[in-house]
Design an enzyme around this catalytic site. Sequence first.
Site, PDB file in Angstrom:
ATOM      1  N   ASP A   1       0.637  -0.918   0.210  1.00 53.77           N
ATOM      2  CA  ASP A   1      -0.191  -0.034  -0.302  1.00 53.77           C
ATOM      3  C   ASP A   1       1.197   1.307   0.006  1.00 53.77           C
ATOM      4  OD1 ASP A   1      -3.126   1.490   0.407  1.00 53.77           O
ATOM      5  OD2 ASP A   1      -1.375   2.634   2.080  1.00 53.77           O
ATOM      6  N   SER A   2       0.340   2.365  -0.083  1.00 58.90           N
ATOM      7  CA  SER A   2       1.061   3.580  -0.183  1.00 58.90           C
ATOM      8  C   SER A   2       1.271   3.596   0.998  1.00 58.90           C
ATOM      9  CB  SER A   2       0.132   4.712  -0.392  1.00 58.90           C
ATOM     10  OG  SER A   2      -0.877   4.985   0.653  1.00 58.90           O
TER      11      SER A   2
ATOM     12  N   CYS B   1      -4.276  -1.335  -1.744  1.00 59.15           N
ATOM     13  CA  CYS B   1      -4.006  -0.298  -1.465  1.00 59.15           C
ATOM     14  C   CYS B   1      -5.372  -0.136  -3.050  1.00 59.15           C
ATOM     15  CB  CYS B   1      -2.911   0.842  -2.183  1.00 59.15           C
ATOM     16  SG  CYS B   1      -2.884   1.951  -2.778  1.00 59.15           S
TER      17      CYS B   1
ATOM     18  N   GLU C   1      -2.655   8.806   8.635  1.00 62.03           N
ATOM     19  CA  GLU C   1      -1.415   8.283   9.027  1.00 62.03           C
ATOM     20  C   GLU C   1      -0.790   8.958   9.627  1.00 62.03           C
ATOM     21  OE1 GLU C   1       0.863   7.153   7.115  1.00 62.03           O
ATOM     22  OE2 GLU C   1      -0.864   6.143   5.727  1.00 62.03           O
TER      23      GLU C   1
ATOM     24  N   CYS D   1     -10.963   2.569   0.106  1.00 62.29           N
ATOM     25  CA  CYS D   1      -9.307   2.980   0.328  1.00 62.29           C
ATOM     26  C   CYS D   1      -9.575   2.322   1.569  1.00 62.29           C
ATOM     27  CB  CYS D   1      -9.119   4.764   0.825  1.00 62.29           C
ATOM     28  SG  CYS D   1      -7.887   5.311   1.380  1.00 62.29           S
TER      29      CYS D   1
ATOM     30  N   HIS E   1      -7.175   2.716   3.761  1.00 59.97           N
ATOM     31  CA  HIS E   1      -6.691   2.771   5.010  1.00 59.97           C
ATOM     32  C   HIS E   1      -8.305   3.549   6.117  1.00 59.97           C
ATOM     33  CE1 HIS E   1      -3.237   4.681   3.336  1.00 59.97           C
ATOM     34  NE2 HIS E   1      -3.196   4.901   5.020  1.00 59.97           N
TER      35      HIS E   1
HETATM   36  N1  DGL Z   1      -4.730   3.016   1.094  1.00 62.71           N
HETATM   37  C1  DGL Z   1      -4.738   3.198  -0.441  1.00 62.71           C
HETATM   38  C2  DGL Z   1      -6.185   2.923  -0.964  1.00 62.71           C
HETATM   39  O1  DGL Z   1      -6.738   2.171  -0.810  1.00 62.71           O
HETATM   40  C3  DGL Z   1      -4.409   4.450  -0.471  1.00 62.71           C
HETATM   41  C4  DGL Z   1      -4.102   5.972  -0.419  1.00 62.71           C
HETATM   42  C5  DGL Z   1      -3.766   7.535  -0.185  1.00 62.71           C
HETATM   43  O2  DGL Z   1      -2.177   7.081  -0.013  1.00 62.71           O
HETATM   44  O3  DGL Z   1      -3.501   7.571  -0.828  1.00 62.71           O
HETATM   45  O4  DGL Z   1      -6.736   4.278  -1.261  1.00 62.71           O
END
Ligand code: DGL
Length: 273
Positions: free
Chosen positions: A10-11, A73, A151, A185, A187
């Site tokens: 993931d990012s 991600c 984050e 997402c 996150h």
């Molecule tokens: N967690 C990621 C997603 O599922 C990326 C969030 C990001 O880096 O903007 O989209």
Amino acid sequence: MDNRPIGVFDSGLGGLTAVKELVRVLPGERILYFGDTGRVPYGTRSRETLIRYTREDIAFLSSQGVKRILIACGTASTVLDAIDPDPLIPVSGVLYAASRRAVAATKNGRIGLIATASSIRSGLYEKIISSLLPSAEVVSRATPLLVPLIEAGRIHPGDVVCETVVREYLAPIRDAGVDVLILGCTHYPIIRGIIAAEMGSGVTLIDAGAAAVEEVKTSLENADALSDGRDPGVSFFVTDFPEGFAAVGSMFLGSEIAGRTVKIDLSEKFTAH
Ligand code: DGL
């Protein structure tokens, strides 16, 4: 049997929601988690940039000898069609799995979707959902402030800033009468409690990472590629200083990850192992 690890990326922190689920459903596996923390967020990037980042992330994990890769991600998953992976290392994303789960869960055909700006711009969720359930209505919204908040560790119920932002983002989706909300997402499940409180108990939340993990499990079982369970555990790799990632990551996973997080340099050339 296949004792090589499963690669997940993931990012940043988001893919840990998939790792938590992977450890729960496949406790015998070794997992390599890669968070591209030096380049987070992905959710504001163009398709071209996302393709480049995703190729580099896959090259790194492939160089570590993984047996398969989960793009945990949502944003990077939108460019999966443009990735030319090594045929020996299957790569999967989260969009199809999450869409299938949402379609199975909805009763009134109204499906809410929150995701990054890049994911919403791709229109892919709508495309997939309408191919599965043509009568479905998708009420979507980009929610760009959530990734930076998460984050930064603003993840606990009672955090006034996070709750206020979530309330403002979700109000129109809730008012549209959806009975399912896709957390598009990875996150977002980290603040699941805050989101659930806002949507109310009548709305089923779909965790995109968890949905994808279920499909990874099935495909490993079908390929007879589960490990023998003798070397389970998770190792973490990041592209920026490990401390910030480890602090929030440990909080979310409920176990200390500081000593297990290694910083890597993506400018090195990684070749498949
Ligand atoms: N967690 C990621 C997603 O599922 C990326 C969030 C990001 O880096 O903007 O989209």
